[in-house]
Scaffold this active site. Structure first.
Site, mmCIF file in Angstrom:
data_model
loop_
_atom_site.group_PDB
_atom_site.id
_atom_site.type_symbol
_atom_site.label_atom_id
_atom_site.label_comp_id
_atom_site.label_asym_id
_atom_site.label_seq_id
_atom_site.Cartn_x
_atom_site.Cartn_y
_atom_site.Cartn_z
ATOM 1 N N ARG A 39 -30.309 20.856 6.942
ATOM 2 C CA ARG A 39 -29.491 19.667 7.225
ATOM 3 C C ARG A 39 -30.189 18.696 8.167
ATOM 4 O O ARG A 39 -29.962 17.487 8.091
ATOM 5 C CB ARG A 39 -28.136 20.088 7.799
ATOM 6 N N LYS A 201 -12.095 32.524 -6.292
ATOM 7 C CA LYS A 201 -10.710 32.322 -6.716
ATOM 8 C C LYS A 201 -10.478 31.037 -7.498
ATOM 9 O O LYS A 201 -11.042 29.997 -7.177
ATOM 10 C CB LYS A 201 -9.820 32.274 -5.476
ATOM 11 N N GLY A 358 -22.042 25.871 -0.204
ATOM 12 C CA GLY A 358 -22.847 26.774 0.628
ATOM 13 C C GLY A 358 -23.261 28.033 -0.102
ATOM 14 O O GLY A 358 -24.438 28.421 -0.090
ATOM 15 N N GLY A 381 -17.362 21.272 0.951
ATOM 16 C CA GLY A 381 -16.024 20.698 0.737
ATOM 17 C C GLY A 381 -16.072 19.308 0.115
ATOM 18 O O GLY A 381 -15.314 19.002 -0.812
HETATM 19 P P1 AMP Z 1 -16.389 30.560 -3.461
HETATM 20 O O1 AMP Z 1 -16.446 30.331 -1.970
HETATM 21 O O2 AMP Z 1 -15.042 30.407 -4.048
HETATM 22 O O3 AMP Z 1 -17.468 29.789 -4.198
HETATM 23 O O4 AMP Z 1 -16.690 32.110 -3.668
HETATM 24 C C1 AMP Z 1 -17.911 32.708 -3.372
HETATM 25 C C2 AMP Z 1 -17.686 34.178 -3.225
HETATM 26 O O5 AMP Z 1 -17.143 34.711 -4.406
HETATM 27 C C3 AMP Z 1 -18.962 34.931 -2.964
HETATM 28 O O6 AMP Z 1 -18.899 35.446 -1.659
HETATM 29 C C4 AMP Z 1 -18.959 36.040 -4.006
HETATM 30 O O7 AMP Z 1 -19.322 37.282 -3.467
HETATM 31 C C5 AMP Z 1 -17.523 36.067 -4.467
HETATM 32 N N1 AMP Z 1 -17.398 36.603 -5.824
HETATM 33 C C6 AMP Z 1 -17.991 36.138 -6.935
HETATM 34 N N2 AMP Z 1 -17.676 36.897 -7.992
HETATM 35 C C7 AMP Z 1 -16.861 37.890 -7.559
HETATM 36 C C8 AMP Z 1 -16.210 38.983 -8.181
HETATM 37 N N3 AMP Z 1 -16.331 39.222 -9.497
HETATM 38 N N4 AMP Z 1 -15.438 39.785 -7.416
HETATM 39 C C9 AMP Z 1 -15.325 39.540 -6.096
HETATM 40 N N5 AMP Z 1 -15.919 38.512 -5.445
HETATM 41 C C10 AMP Z 1 -16.685 37.708 -6.170
#
Ligand code: AMP
Length: 401
Positions: A39, A201, A358, A381
């Site tokens: 950054r 999620k 990130g 974000g």
């Molecule tokens: P996000 O911040 O929503 O982009 O989520 C990133 C996180 O999702 C990472 O820390 C991954 O470890 C987690 N992740 C990705 N796929 C899975 C999965 N199948 N089960 C559990 N966690 C996951």
């Protein structure tokens, strides 16, 4: 004038002027040591250019979440020290406040081409409240304002938003580059255009999925969020992360995509394990055969093959979110294999690749291809809000109408 026409710092007369530059130097730090200077590196061109043109450069940034209180461990002093080291041509001095008489004195003694770095804006609660009086106190320190903090531009904060009512406001080089890259991928992409949306999620990315489903040719859904889509189709995902209450939302997104002619691609096989830990015993299985006591933690080799073949037919790829729990070995392979293929196609000149967030950047770096994408955003974000199709308050304020 177009929607993305901004006043550029190249058009500003800056010699002898006090130029306030808002950057986002919320860098990763462990025990007072900066672990990644990306950054800082990314804002140096703006600072160098202003200093070389004879401006008196005043750096504004936030760091961490001190919630309006002075917290010594969230001081920007070490960041100013690192910038001093990296800038080379100009020395950087630090003052441990961002408004008030002490800062005004330091500003008054600045010579053309010098850089002054101010303390964490968030030590003052007025910053995050977008307080107009605080913005006026900041504005008193400068003649011109430059926003080079794209990753903070989704926040209506005093140093991002309210200040633009007080001073002539310009986009720095990083803001201009971020907007150019995102606009190219999102608004006028070379087609076919695909998006990879992964991560934990669905709930955090509903608006992103809806917006991209209306605009893109292919939507590749991976990571934990794919489980919710699979569950909505009646597939038993065992003990996997799954937001069962969002099954209808997943079906609505699927319908939106279908109506808009966007093909949604879900995993066709998975890497599963009984435990969510490094080195856990894992196996590959088809999606109609996920054991009830297991979790889906990565996409499988058949999915990687199908997705690699799909992106090879595309001209543009936008990426946010990993395809699996990539931080935990051996569940990064799906993400890494897709990232490597995207990088290969980029180097071959057939694909424009834009990534942000990130976790995504960490995954690309872990795959060894962080430098091979066409553009890697510094934003998380703000990147997501841009993908949602939202107007970012900091960007709107810079627009020439
Ligand atoms: P996000 O911040 O929503 O982009 O989520 C990133 C996180 O999702 C990472 O820390 C991954 O470890 C987690 N992740 C990705 N796929 C899975 C999965 N199948 N089960 C559990 N966690 C996951």
């Amino acid at each position: 004038m177009g929607q993305h026409t901004f006043r550029s710092i190249e058009q500003a007369e800056v010699e002898g002027k006090r130029v306030l530059v808002r950057v986002d130097l919320n860098v990763p730090m462990r025990d007072g040591v900066i672990t990644d200077t990306n950054r800082i590196d990314r804002v140096l061109p703006t600072i160098r250019s202003l200093a070389a043109a004879g401006a008196k450069v005043i750096i504004l940034s936030h760091f961490g979440r001190p919630k309006g209180k002075r917290m010594p461990e969230m001081s920007l002093r070490p960041v100013a020290g690192k910038m001093d080291e990296l800038l080379k041509s100009t020395s950087v001095t630090f003052v441990d406040e961002c408004v008030g008489p002490e800062v005004e004195m330091a500003v008054n003694s600045l010579e053309n081409g010098q850089v002054l770095f101010l303390e964490n804006l968030r030590f003052h609660p007025e910053e995050e409240a977008d307080d107009p009086e605080f913005a006026k106190r900041l504005a008193r320190l400068g003649d011109i304002y430059v926003n080079d903090a794209f990753s903070s531009s989704h926040r209506a904060n005093a140093s991002i938003h309210a200040i633009t009512s007080e001073l002539p406001s310009y986009a720095g080089f990083l803001v201009a580059a971020e907007i150019a890259a995102l606009s190219k991928a999102l608004e006028l992409p070379e087609r076919p255009v695909a998006a990879v949306v992964g991560g934990a999620k669905v709930s955090t990315k509903i608006s992103v999925l809806n917006n991209l489903a209306k605009k893109f040719d292919f939507l590749i859904i991976g990571g934990g969020m794919a489980n919710t889509f699979l569950h909505a189709q009646g597939i038993d995902v065992g003990k996997s992360l799954c937001e069962a209450d969002l099954a209808n939302t997943a079906l609505e997104i699927t319908r939106t995509a279908k109506e808009a002619g966007c093909e949604i691609l879900l995993p066709v096989d998975a890497v599963v394990a009984k435990e969510f830990r490094a080195g856990a015993q894992s196996e590959v299985c088809a999606l109609d055969a996920v054991p009830g006591n297991s979790m889906i933690l990565d996409v499988g080799p058949a999915t990687v093959k199908a997705l690699n073949a799909k992106i090879a037919t595309c001209r543009t790829l936008l990426w946010n979110g990993p395809m699996g729990a990539f931080e935990i070995e051996p569940f990064g392979e799906g993400t890494f294999a897709l990232a490597r293929e995207a990088a290969r196609l980029t180097k071959a000149g057939s694909l424009v690749t834009v990534a942000g967030g990130g976790d995504t950047v960490a995954a690309l770096n872990a795959a060894g291809v962080g430098k091979d994408f066409t553009y890697v955003s510094t934003a998380g974000g703000a990147f997501l809000e841009w993908l949602e199709g939202k107007d970012l308050p900091g960007v709107v304020a810079l627009r020439v109408t």
